[in-house]
Design an enzyme around this catalytic site. Structure first.
Site, short mmCIF file in Angstrom:
data_model
loop_
_atom_site.label_atom_id
_atom_site.label_comp_id
_atom_site.label_asym_id
_atom_site.label_seq_id
_atom_site.Cartn_x
_atom_site.Cartn_y
_atom_site.Cartn_z
N SER A 142 66.94 19.42 12.64
CA SER A 142 65.51 19.17 12.45
C SER A 142 64.86 20.16 11.49
O SER A 142 63.80 19.89 10.94
CB SER A 142 64.77 19.22 13.80
OG SER A 142 64.78 20.53 14.34
N LYS A 179 60.72 25.16 15.54
CA LYS A 179 59.89 24.35 14.64
C LYS A 179 58.92 25.25 13.88
O LYS A 179 58.71 26.41 14.24
CB LYS A 179 59.08 23.31 15.44
CG LYS A 179 59.92 22.24 16.14
CD LYS A 179 60.58 21.29 15.17
CE LYS A 179 61.32 20.17 15.90
NZ LYS A 179 62.52 20.65 16.61
#
Length: 224
Positions: A142, A179
């Site tokens: 990701s 993230k």
């Protein structure tokens, strides 16, 4: 690699820029960002310098990602050694940190709980300008476009605070994720660096906390 790579002044400037970006944001700059910072007319000029740095063994270029730049440990040591001659009190000498490697994190328990520690690594402190508290093994792709790949070891400094744009280790409910942090007026967004993944929106009242900031990245093979 024996000795330090012989770099031009411009190459050294770009190498310093890459290291500073990783230290401050947890990820390397894009070619466009390098071009803007150093006044190049195009990102292609930055790419030429990056290719030269890669040939000299100072960095590794990862294809398929705009932030696919990795500093080699030898290059980091040479940077700190050269700077320490000019500023002997501002940088520590080469020493080793003992960092726990965190595997999977069980729901509801502290990230540094003993049962989460897979093993312990000794890592040179010169790899980081901000001292990490632990290593977290990256799972998934990701954050690919930030140069963070599946299986890499993310160096993390424990903190509950983060600024917009920083890469964080966050706990959302029972899940721990890596993230890019973004806070708006009404909510928090955890943004991936891969268009195949969706932004995670943290609604008000949802169980959420920041566990730490990314302060460096180590390829697993560097610690073998």
């Amino acid at each position: 690699m024996l000795g330090s790579p012989k770099l031009t002044a411009r190459q050294q400037q770009i190498l310093d820029l890459i290291q500073n970006a990783i230290t401050l944001t947890g990820s390397p700059p894009t070619r466009a960002e390098i071009a803007t910072e150093l006044g190049f007319r195009s990102a292609n000029a930055a790419e030429e310098h990056l290719q030269a740095l890669a040939r000299k063994g100072a960095i590794e270029l990862v294809s398929g990602t705009s932030r696919g730049i990795r500093l080699k440990s030898e290059a980091l040591r040479s940077i700190n050694e050269s700077r320490s001659k000019q500023f002997p009190l501002s940088l520590p000498g080469l020493s080793q940190l003992m960092l726990p490697l965190i595997g999977r994190v069980a729901a509801g328990s502290p990230i540094l709980a003993q049962e989460h520690i897979d093993q312990t690594y000794y890592v040179e402190s010169s790899l980081f300008q901000r001292k990490p508290d632990y290593l977290l093994k990256v799972r998934g792709m990701s954050m690919r476009d930030a140069g963070i790949m599946d299986g890499d070891l993310l160096a993390v400094q424990s903190t509950r605070d983060a600024k917009n744009g920083q890469i964080v280790v966050a706990r959302l409910g029972d899940e721990v994720t890596v993230k890019r942090f973004r806070r708006t007026k009404d909510l928090i967004e955890l943004c991936p660096e891969n268009p195949d993944y969706q932004i995670i929106v943290v609604e008000p009242g949802e169980p959420f906390e920041i566990e730490g900031l990314a302060v460096g990245l180590i390829r697993n093979t560097m610690l073998m």
